[in-house]
Write an enzyme that holds these catalytic residues in place. Structure first.
Site, PDB file in Angstrom:
ATOM      1  N   HIS A 209       0.849  -1.213   0.000  1.00  0.00           N
ATOM      2  CA  HIS A 209       0.000   0.000   0.000  1.00  0.00           C
ATOM      3  C   HIS A 209       0.874   1.250   0.000  1.00  0.00           C
ATOM      4  CE1 HIS A 209      -2.851  -2.896   2.089  1.00  0.00           C
ATOM      5  NE2 HIS A 209      -3.586  -2.449   1.089  1.00  0.00           N
TER       6      HIS A 209
ATOM      7  N   LEU B 220       3.144  -9.277  -0.724  1.00  0.00           N
ATOM      8  CA  LEU B 220       2.549  -8.649   0.464  1.00  0.00           C
ATOM      9  C   LEU B 220       1.034  -8.621   0.308  1.00  0.00           C
ATOM     10  CD1 LEU B 220       4.873  -5.666   1.431  1.00  0.00           C
ATOM     11  CD2 LEU B 220       5.024  -8.067   2.009  1.00  0.00           C
TER      12      LEU B 220
ATOM     13  N   ARG C  66      -3.813 -10.139   4.197  1.00  0.00           N
ATOM     14  CA  ARG C  66      -4.189 -11.442   4.758  1.00  0.00           C
ATOM     15  C   ARG C  66      -2.994 -12.222   5.313  1.00  0.00           C
ATOM     16  NH1 ARG C  66      -9.461 -12.695   2.676  1.00  0.00           N
ATOM     17  NH2 ARG C  66      -9.985 -11.210   1.043  1.00  0.00           N
TER      18      ARG C  66
END
Ligand code: PAF
Length: 280
Positions: free
Chosen positions: A37, A186, A189
């Protein structure tokens, strides 16, 4: 970093940014943020005057109630991570803000949603489209950033903005997969994996990588067989699907065309469903 919780405040923010004639990049997320992210946020910061992220675990894209309940939620830590990365704004609405009433819209993706994730998670992409259109309508970004790990999602969102909201002129930017040192892609979860499953999970990418290189000159069906068998040979892993598809149509191919073909996989590591992909 400004934390916003109401749609009306996002509208106002965008108006102010328009008056300043500045550009806005958008990183929609469901939280439990990781370096994948952050790479989206950093790309957005590089390419836009302002960057806004959103954190909202969207119930309409979960076809499985337990999956929704178990989805990791780490909002306070997420805010810290975004702030440290240099994000300007974060939008964190509650359920009622995004769905004051049931969203009954049904989207047509011209078949892109009928394969792979769409086939195994019925309704998933319709739910993604419901929330993404609502977010895009409020944020009206110049650019929106998505990870290539969700290969099919990126293709569908590209289609969605062209078909359903062309007047918004939003450029969809797909960023590279970020991996752990051992190759595991990545994912929010990953923190749900038991230590044993976490140890086994890197075999997914190792196998994709190996077979995509060694066997790029043989038929896709043969590669599918070999990759599936190799991963299923590991007791803790179970392949749900592995498909080799055309990058545009997402349809299975009979022949690998370098640069135009991607192998997409979903694997259960215990109860945790992991996806990954590799370009051929
Ligand atoms: O990729 C995700 O995290 C979600 O599908 C998205 C795009 C934020 C929509 O809820």
């Amino acid at each position: 970093m400004l934390v916003i919780t109401k749609l009306i405040d996002v509208f106002e923010l965008k108006n102010r940014i328009n008056i300043e004639k500045k550009s806005l990049g958008f990183v929609p997320t469901m939280g439990a943020l990781h370096n994948g992210h952050i790479s989206l946020v950093l790309n957005s910061i590089k390419e836009n005057d302002y960057t806004i992220a959103s954190i909202f675990v969207n119930p309409t894209q979960f076809n499985n109630k337990t999956d929704l309940l178990n989805y990791p939620r780490t909002v306070d830590k997420d805010i810290e991570i975004l702030e440290k990365a240099g994000c300007d704004f974060v939008f964190i609405p509650d359920l009622n803000e995004m769905y004051p009433e049931e969203d009954t819209r049904i989207f047509d993706f011209d078949g892109l949603d009928e394969v792979m994730e769409g086939k195994h998670r019925p309704g998933h992409f319709n739910g993604v489209a419901q929330i993404v259109t609502k977010l895009f309508e409020a944020v009206k970004p110049d650019r929106a950033y998505f990870g290539r790990k969700d290969f099919q999602q990126a293709a569908i969102i590209n289609f969605l903005v062209k078909k359903y909201m062309p007047e918004f002129n939003i450029k969809i930017i797909t960023c590279d997969i970020v991996r752990e040192k051992d190759g595991l892609a990545l994912s929010s979860r990953n923190i749900l994996l038991t230590p044993e499953h976490r140890k086994a999970a890197p075999i997914i990418f190792k196998t994709l990588n190996l077979f995509s290189k060694v066997y790029s000159d043989i038929k896709p069906q043969k590669i599918i067989e070999k990759v599936t068998n190799e991963i299923n040979a590991v007791e803790l892993l179970k392949v749900e699907y592995f498909e080799i598809v055309d990058n545009e149509t997402l349809m299975p191919v009979n022949e690998i065309i370098p640069g135009k073909t991607t192998g997409c996989i979903a694997v259960f590591a215990g109860n945790v469903r992991l996806i990954d992909n590799i370009s051929f």
